[in-house]
Design a protein around this motif. Structure first.
Motif, PDB file in Angstrom:
ATOM      1  N   LYS A   1     -36.277  39.644  -8.174  1.00 14.60           N
ATOM      2  CA  LYS A   1     -34.841  39.866  -7.991  1.00 14.60           C
ATOM      3  C   LYS A   1     -34.142  38.519  -8.062  1.00 14.60           C
ATOM      4  O   LYS A   1     -34.560  37.566  -7.402  1.00 14.60           O
ATOM      5  CB  LYS A   1     -34.545  40.511  -6.642  1.00 14.60           C
ATOM      6  N   PHE A   2     -33.078  38.440  -8.850  1.00 15.21           N
ATOM      7  CA  PHE A   2     -32.276  37.234  -8.976  1.00 15.21           C
ATOM      8  C   PHE A   2     -30.895  37.498  -8.400  1.00 15.21           C
ATOM      9  O   PHE A   2     -30.332  38.570  -8.599  1.00 15.21           O
ATOM     10  CB  PHE A   2     -32.110  36.829 -10.445  1.00 15.21           C
ATOM     11  N   LYS A   3     -30.343  36.495  -7.713  1.00 12.38           N
ATOM     12  CA  LYS A   3     -28.977  36.615  -7.204  1.00 12.38           C
ATOM     13  C   LYS A   3     -28.099  35.620  -7.937  1.00 12.38           C
ATOM     14  O   LYS A   3     -28.421  34.433  -8.002  1.00 12.38           O
ATOM     15  CB  LYS A   3     -28.926  36.344  -5.699  1.00 12.38           C
ATOM     16  N   ASN A   4     -26.999  36.107  -8.495  1.00 15.90           N
ATOM     17  CA  ASN A   4     -26.021  35.244  -9.134  1.00 15.90           C
ATOM     18  C   ASN A   4     -25.224  34.571  -8.023  1.00 15.90           C
ATOM     19  O   ASN A   4     -24.493  35.239  -7.287  1.00 15.90           O
ATOM     20  CB  ASN A   4     -25.102  36.061 -10.043  1.00 15.90           C
ATOM     21  N   LEU A   5     -25.366  33.255  -7.877  1.00 11.74           N
ATOM     22  CA  LEU A   5     -24.727  32.532  -6.788  1.00 11.74           C
ATOM     23  C   LEU A   5     -23.218  32.448  -6.936  1.00 11.74           C
ATOM     24  O   LEU A   5     -22.508  32.268  -5.956  1.00 11.74           O
ATOM     25  CB  LEU A   5     -25.321  31.124  -6.679  1.00 11.74           C
TER      26      LEU A   5
ATOM     27  N   ILE B   1     -29.827  41.087  -9.898  1.00 10.98           N
ATOM     28  CA  ILE B   1     -30.487  41.829 -10.979  1.00 10.98           C
ATOM     29  C   ILE B   1     -31.985  41.783 -10.738  1.00 10.98           C
ATOM     30  O   ILE B   1     -32.479  40.899 -10.032  1.00 10.98           O
ATOM     31  CB  ILE B   1     -30.153  41.252 -12.384  1.00 10.98           C
ATOM     32  N   GLU B   2     -32.697  42.733 -11.307  1.00 12.65           N
ATOM     33  CA  GLU B   2     -34.141  42.803 -11.142  1.00 12.65           C
ATOM     34  C   GLU B   2     -34.777  42.826 -12.524  1.00 12.65           C
ATOM     35  O   GLU B   2     -34.439  43.664 -13.353  1.00 12.65           O
ATOM     36  CB  GLU B   2     -34.499  44.069 -10.360  1.00 12.65           C
ATOM     37  N   ASN B   3     -35.692  41.881 -12.776  1.00  5.79           N
ATOM     38  CA  ASN B   3     -36.388  41.787 -14.059  1.00  5.79           C
ATOM     39  C   ASN B   3     -37.892  41.688 -13.831  1.00  5.79           C
ATOM     40  O   ASN B   3     -38.339  41.228 -12.781  1.00  5.79           O
ATOM     41  CB  ASN B   3     -35.924  40.560 -14.855  1.00  5.79           C
ATOM     42  N   THR B   4     -38.663  42.089 -14.850  1.00  2.00           N
ATOM     43  CA  THR B   4     -40.120  41.995 -14.792  1.00  2.00           C
ATOM     44  C   THR B   4     -40.575  40.916 -15.768  1.00  2.00           C
ATOM     45  O   THR B   4     -40.132  40.876 -16.914  1.00  2.00           O
ATOM     46  CB  THR B   4     -40.760  43.353 -15.157  1.00  2.00           C
TER      47      THR B   4
ATOM     48  N   GLU C   1     -36.314  27.690 -13.962  1.00  2.00           N
ATOM     49  CA  GLU C   1     -35.590  26.536 -13.434  1.00  2.00           C
ATOM     50  C   GLU C   1     -35.072  26.890 -12.044  1.00  2.00           C
ATOM     51  O   GLU C   1     -34.506  27.961 -11.834  1.00  2.00           O
ATOM     52  CB  GLU C   1     -34.420  26.193 -14.351  1.00  2.00           C
ATOM     53  N   THR C   2     -35.276  26.001 -11.075  1.00  2.00           N
ATOM     54  CA  THR C   2     -34.837  26.234  -9.708  1.00  2.00           C
ATOM     55  C   THR C   2     -33.371  25.847  -9.557  1.00  2.00           C
ATOM     56  O   THR C   2     -32.947  24.804 -10.055  1.00  2.00           O
ATOM     57  CB  THR C   2     -35.679  25.401  -8.719  1.00  2.00           C
ATOM     58  N   ALA C   3     -32.599  26.666  -8.863  1.00  2.00           N
ATOM     59  CA  ALA C   3     -31.189  26.370  -8.607  1.00  2.00           C
ATOM     60  C   ALA C   3     -31.086  25.252  -7.574  1.00  2.00           C
ATOM     61  O   ALA C   3     -31.788  25.258  -6.567  1.00  2.00           O
ATOM     62  CB  ALA C   3     -30.476  27.610  -8.094  1.00  2.00           C
ATOM     63  N   THR C   4     -30.211  24.285  -7.829  1.00  2.00           N
ATOM     64  CA  THR C   4     -30.001  23.186  -6.906  1.00  2.00           C
ATOM     65  C   THR C   4     -28.770  23.504  -6.058  1.00  2.00           C
ATOM     66  O   THR C   4     -27.657  23.575  -6.569  1.00  2.00           O
ATOM     67  CB  THR C   4     -29.783  21.857  -7.657  1.00  2.00           C
ATOM     68  N   ILE C   5     -29.013  23.717  -4.774  1.00  2.00           N
ATOM     69  CA  ILE C   5     -27.937  24.059  -3.847  1.00  2.00           C
ATOM     70  C   ILE C   5     -27.821  22.933  -2.839  1.00  2.00           C
ATOM     71  O   ILE C   5     -28.812  22.493  -2.271  1.00  2.00           O
ATOM     72  CB  ILE C   5     -28.239  25.397  -3.131  1.00  2.00           C
ATOM     73  N   GLU C   6     -26.598  22.475  -2.607  1.00  2.00           N
ATOM     74  CA  GLU C   6     -26.356  21.392  -1.662  1.00  2.00           C
ATOM     75  C   GLU C   6     -25.513  21.897  -0.504  1.00  2.00           C
ATOM     76  O   GLU C   6     -24.632  22.729  -0.686  1.00  2.00           O
ATOM     77  CB  GLU C   6     -25.612  20.239  -2.343  1.00  2.00           C
ATOM     78  N   ARG C   7     -25.796  21.377   0.690  1.00  2.00           N
ATOM     79  CA  ARG C   7     -24.975  21.676   1.876  1.00  2.00           C
ATOM     80  C   ARG C   7     -24.320  20.381   2.312  1.00  2.00           C
ATOM     81  O   ARG C   7     -25.005  19.384   2.546  1.00  2.00           O
ATOM     82  CB  ARG C   7     -25.838  22.202   3.018  1.00  2.00           C
TER      83      ARG C   7
ATOM     84  N   GLY D   1     -21.420  21.982  -8.392  1.00  2.00           N
ATOM     85  CA  GLY D   1     -20.143  21.357  -8.081  1.00  2.00           C
ATOM     86  C   GLY D   1     -19.080  22.286  -7.529  1.00  2.00           C
ATOM     87  O   GLY D   1     -17.966  21.850  -7.245  1.00  2.00           O
ATOM     88  N   ASN D   2     -19.386  23.559  -7.366  1.00  2.00           N
ATOM     89  CA  ASN D   2     -18.416  24.524  -6.827  1.00  2.00           C
ATOM     90  C   ASN D   2     -18.878  25.023  -5.469  1.00  2.00           C
ATOM     91  O   ASN D   2     -20.060  25.279  -5.270  1.00  2.00           O
ATOM     92  CB  ASN D   2     -18.270  25.731  -7.761  1.00  2.00           C
ATOM     93  N   VAL D   3     -17.930  25.194  -4.554  1.00  2.00           N
ATOM     94  CA  VAL D   3     -18.252  25.747  -3.239  1.00  2.00           C
ATOM     95  C   VAL D   3     -18.463  27.246  -3.411  1.00  2.00           C
ATOM     96  O   VAL D   3     -17.599  27.947  -3.942  1.00  2.00           O
ATOM     97  CB  VAL D   3     -17.119  25.480  -2.227  1.00  2.00           C
ATOM     98  N   ILE D   4     -19.647  27.739  -2.985  1.00  2.00           N
ATOM     99  CA  ILE D   4     -19.941  29.172  -3.113  1.00  2.00           C
ATOM    100  C   ILE D   4     -19.983  29.867  -1.765  1.00  2.00           C
ATOM    101  O   ILE D   4     -19.973  31.089  -1.693  1.00  2.00           O
ATOM    102  CB  ILE D   4     -21.267  29.416  -3.875  1.00  2.00           C
ATOM    103  N   GLU D   5     -20.030  29.087  -0.664  1.00  2.00           N
ATOM    104  CA  GLU D   5     -20.067  29.690   0.669  1.00  2.00           C
ATOM    105  C   GLU D   5     -19.624  28.669   1.707  1.00  2.00           C
ATOM    106  O   GLU D   5     -19.876  27.480   1.572  1.00  2.00           O
ATOM    107  CB  GLU D   5     -21.487  30.165   0.988  1.00  2.00           C
TER     108      GLU D   5
END
Length: 161
Positions: A13-17, A23-26, A34-40, A92-96
């Motif tokens: 399962k992938f989440k669009n940040l 979405i769910e793919n096999t 590629e790993t998503a880079t999330i910064e706090r 570069g965008n605030v998502i939460e």
């Protein structure tokens, strides 16, 4: 998921940040992604404008960061001026916006309960200095500081306990 023949497959399962959709793919086992880079980043709330935008000051760089009303929808009632929060950034965008929990608020408005023999277990609504309303025990009065679990949106205790 294993099949009778061929390589094993995995369902992911992938989440669009950006949009919050999933979405769910096999895929075949061993496939790489590629790993998503999330910064706090720690930030302090400064003010909001008439368009519903909220402005925060990054506590490290002292830059002003604007956050739109769509992102603030769930947490805007819990924000107080000067509050320290965490801004979650993706590309570069605030998502939460993550509010500290528990947080101490002041009761600015609540009804007065007339004491009678059946006070135990009574509750009443109380408006906090951030604008949110929570249910509190009947013995609390206007001006008291209380701890609130901002995740569950409920009263925890008096602040000095």
């Amino acid at each position: 998921m294993k099949q009778a023949r061929g390589a094993a497959k995995t369902t992911i399962k992938f989440k669009n940040l950006m949009r919050g959709t999933t979405i769910e793919n096999t895929y075949r086992s061993g496939e790489k992604f590629e790993t998503a880079t999330i910064e706090r980043n720690a930030a302090q709330f400064t003010y909001s404008d008439e368009n519903g935008n909220f402005y925060f000051m990054d506590t490290e760089t002292f830059e002003e960061v604007a956050v739109g009303p769509k992102i603030m929808e769930d947490v805007k009632q819990w924000i107080c001026e000067g509050m320290e929060v965490n801004l979650v950034n993706f590309k570069g965008n605030v998502i939460e916006v993550v509010i500290p929990s528990p947080y101490v608020y002041e009761i600015v408005e609540t009804e007065i309960v007339i004491k009678d023999g059946n006070v135990q277990g009574r509750t009443k609504p109380a408006k906090l200095n951030c604008g949110a309303t929570v249910t509190v025990p009947a013995y609390l009065v206007t001006g008291e500081m209380i701890k609130v679990d901002t995740g569950k949106r409920e009263y925890l205790s008096r602040a000095n306990e």
